[in-house]
Design an enzyme around this catalytic site. Structure first.
Site, PDB file in Angstrom:
ATOM      1  N   PRO A 265       0.833  -1.201   0.000  1.00 53.67           N
ATOM      2  CA  PRO A 265       0.000   0.000   0.000  1.00 53.67           C
ATOM      3  C   PRO A 265       0.870   1.255   0.000  1.00 53.67           C
ATOM      4  CG  PRO A 265       0.121  -0.894   2.205  1.00 53.67           C
ATOM      5  CD  PRO A 265       0.848  -1.871   1.309  1.00 53.67           C
ATOM      6  N   GLU A 266       0.234   2.401  -0.162  1.00 55.30           N
ATOM      7  CA  GLU A 266       0.966   3.664  -0.237  1.00 55.30           C
ATOM      8  C   GLU A 266       1.681   3.983   1.073  1.00 55.30           C
ATOM      9  OE1 GLU A 266       2.191   7.336  -2.146  1.00 55.30           O
ATOM     10  OE2 GLU A 266       1.734   5.278  -2.726  1.00 55.30           O
ATOM     11  N   SER A 267       1.093   3.641   2.187  1.00 57.09           N
ATOM     12  CA  SER A 267       1.765   3.767   3.482  1.00 57.09           C
ATOM     13  C   SER A 267       1.210   2.702   4.408  1.00 57.09           C
ATOM     14  CB  SER A 267       1.564   5.171   4.076  1.00 57.09           C
ATOM     15  OG  SER A 267       0.212   5.383   4.429  1.00 57.09           O
TER      16      SER A 267
ATOM     17  N   ARG B 151       4.528   1.990  -7.561  1.00 53.46           N
ATOM     18  CA  ARG B 151       5.716   2.507  -6.887  1.00 53.46           C
ATOM     19  C   ARG B 151       6.899   1.547  -7.066  1.00 53.46           C
ATOM     20  NH1 ARG B 151       5.118   7.865  -5.840  1.00 53.46           N
ATOM     21  NH2 ARG B 151       3.400   8.321  -4.407  1.00 53.46           N
TER      22      ARG B 151
END
Length: 646
Positions: free
Chosen positions: A516-518, A540
């Site tokens: 996930p993004e964070s 990413r």
């Protein structure tokens, strides 16, 4: 005299020949016939041989024939060999290097290779080698899986390409080829090439000249960081990846677009100084270093000049956004009272410093050196660098500190500026070590299950969160460990491997096997996203960057294994009919695609994966340093492709 016979005259005792009688009529006819045959043959040559028949005259005809023979000459003598091993991939010929096809007869390769090596050996014995001047080259591109063949053209030709040769050296970097000895690894690398073709070909088909592709909708993506301006971000960002992969027909098409269409003069909108630098200037400079083609250098300089008004502030800290047509500048409204962002104004040094060296224009290096001076001298809370600084006052904004978004590449560029300088820029390395000592002391954490992570910090309070962007730090710490022995060397390597493991867990603990993004680190939720707004994945590449770097540095096979897991997840969940897309939730079995193929997917993700499954000689870490967008830039004093003027 009257007594001497006319047929027996003598002079000084020697007989004098009698005058010759005139030709007989038969002799005259024979001579005339021979003369007529000669005239007939001579004239017939021009009348009946197509290669000599030309409306532009005899001189042009012979010139045409000569040029055809000249072009064909090398291949008539010895066929061009394929590229394979380092020494065969970069054969020296008058300081020029040719990359060859991999599907030719290996016996012919051996013959040519031995001959060229013998010639090279004889040349090296001669110490009186003249420096070769800049020369105009015509680049000829052949079939789809082919190579770029440079050859000298003595007269002015259409599509003139001027190149700067590399410095004279006993060793030249491997920039194409570099296959691994393991056949299974070679097959994986071929898969990465196929992924690149899928991403590139569909961009060409559905969004050529625009910035990015919507691979589900099959049209251009007009809401990228560059908006709808036709800047060809994917072309410039992906071009060096095409070159390194040996996709030189595609490279040629991208170069032609840049030559004819890449122009910022009429772009009447605010653009990110940071994004323009790392993607456009960085991408162009990388292509210049790889090829010596001055088109890329000159385009990079033109674009960098467009950014200079952003630096006209009382402190020299640039604004984040600039209208490249009007020169107006501004910062993001959300950035702590319109401050500039650390990771943005701190991520200019590699490109601007190199650009000054290859153009002899000091202005670019002076700008980034001044930024360095400002951030070095300002007081830092606990030795840490907050993410915001006001360009007018030079004061810090909110005390938000992160190795993820807003802070990440500032630290990366401190380390890499030292590496890029040939380890001469000691100030950059000292600032990096001091900053990391403070980060380790105040922000390095270990979860209850033993996962290492670098937490964000806001006003002395840890957020217990790590961004996917911060996963690049594993590679950064690995480089810091292997490039200098000091009291932090062992700590750097331990943290590097710990960060790599944590980021792998973030991938592995999701349903899609993509991070996930964070992600948070609280009891029961380690390396997992909690908020719905954090569960997306937008292609990413930072974790793969760490895998690649640590593979090169440690040779631990788990990094290749983990990299291949990413390939499998991308193919399963992100591959669309017309490219690759991010997904909106990594924790569901069939995630919805966000319909955006980011330009950095071609620039970073696919390049790092390709190099992960290549031999270490290809874009060696001893010769190249990657900018924040994975564009390789040459290391000064260690890479003859630096091509600097100093």
């Amino acid at each position: 005299m009257s007594l001497l016979s006319m047929h027996n005259r003598y002079l000084n005792g020697a007989p004098i020949p009698s005058p010759r009688k005139p030709f007989r009529s038969k002799e005259k006819c024979l001579i005339l016939m021979i003369f007529c045959i000669f005239i007939l043959v001579f004239c017939g040559t021009f009348l009946y041989l197509p290669e000599l028949r030309s409306s532009s005259g005899t001189r042009e005809s012979f010139s045409k024939m000569y040029k055809q023979i000249q072009d064909a000459g090398p291949d008539l003598l010895i066929p061009a060999p394929p590229y394979a091993e380092e020494s065969k991939n970069n054969i020296k010929s008058n300081n020029r290097h040719f990359n060859y096809q991999a599907d030719e007869d290996p016996h012919l390769l051996d013959d040519r290779y031995k001959l060229m090596m013998k010639i090279d050996e004889e040349q090296q014995k001669n110490q009186k080698v003249l420096e070769r001047p800049d020369i105009a080259l015509k680049i000829k591109f052949s079939s789809p899986k082919s190579y770029i063949e440079n050859y000298i053209e003595s007269e002015v030709v259409e599509n003139m390409i001027k190149t700067v040769p590399p410095a004279k050296s006993d060793h030249y970097p491997v920039t194409v080829g570099g296959e691994d000895n393991d056949e299974s690894i070679r097959m994986k690398r071929l898969k990465i090439v196929e992924m690149m073709r899928h991403a590139w070909d569909n961009y060409v088909k559905y969004a050529w000249g625009m910035n990015e592709l919507k691979p589900v909708s099959k049209k251009a993506h007009n809401n990228s960081v560059f908006g709808s301006a036709p800047l060809g971000a994917t072309i410039v960002d992906g071009l060096d990846t095409l070159y390194i992969m040996g996709l030189h027909d595609e490279f040629k098409r991208g170069r032609e677009w840049i030559a004819k269409h890449l122009n910022f003069d009429n772009i009447n909108m605010h653009l990110s100084v940071f994004e323009i630098n790392i993607r456009f200037i960085g991408g162009l400079l990388s292509c210049y270093a790889l090829t010596g083609d001055t088109l890329f250098r000159d385009k990079a300089e033109l674009i960098a000049n467009k950014l200079l008004p952003a630096f006209h502030t009382p402190t020299g800290i640039p604004y984040a956004l600039i209208n490249v047509k009007t020169g107006s500048v501004e910062n993001y409204n959300w950035a702590s009272a319109s401050s500039s962002i650390l990771s943005e104004f701190g991520t200019l040094h590699l490109e601007f410093s190199y650009l000054s060296d290859i153009t002899n224009n000091k202005i670019f290096k002076e700008k980034v050196q001044h930024i360095r001076k400002v951030v070095k001298e300002v007081d830092k809370p606990k030795g840490l660098y907050p993410n915001y600084m006001h360009p007018k006052t030079g004061n810090w904004g909110q005390h938000h500190i992160s190795l993820g978004g807003l802070g990440d590449s500032f630290y990366e560029y401190l380390l890499k500026s030292w590496i890029q300088s040939g380890r001469v820029d000691k100030e950059a390395r000292e600032m990096f070590d001091e900053a990391m000592e403070a980060v380790f002391k105040h922000m390095l954490q270990e979860s209850p299950s033993g996962l290492l992570y670098i937490s964000d910090m806001k006003y002395d309070k840890l957020d217990q969160k790590m961004d996917a962007l911060a996963c690049f730090a594993g590679g950064m710490f690995g480089l810091s460990s292997k490039t200098l022995q000091n009291e932090m060397t062992n700590k750097y390597l331990t943290v590097a491997e710990g960060i790599a493991n944590t980021c792998h867990e973030a991938y592995n603990r999701s349903t899609a096997k993509l991070a996930p993004e964070s992600f948070k680190f609280t009891e029961g939720n380690e390396a997992r996203a909690i908020k719905s707004s954090d569960k997306y994945y937008i292609l990413r590449p930072e974790t793969v960057e760490t895998y690649f770097t640590l593979w090169r540095l440690t040779k631990n096979p788990k990094y290749r294994k983990w990299g291949w897991e990413v390939v499998e997840a991308l193919e399963k969940h992100c591959r669309a009919e017309a490219g690759y897309s991010g997904i909106k939730n990594v924790y569901v079995p069939n995630p919805i695609k966000d319909d955006v193929q980011q330009s950095y997917f071609l620039a970073e993700m696919l390049k790092y994966l390709y190099l992960l499954f290549s031999d270490d000689s290809l874009i060696s870490l001893n010769e190249w340093v990657f900018n924040s967008e994975a564009h390789p830039l040459p290391i000064k004093g260690h890479n003859p492709f630096y091509r600097g003027k100093h």
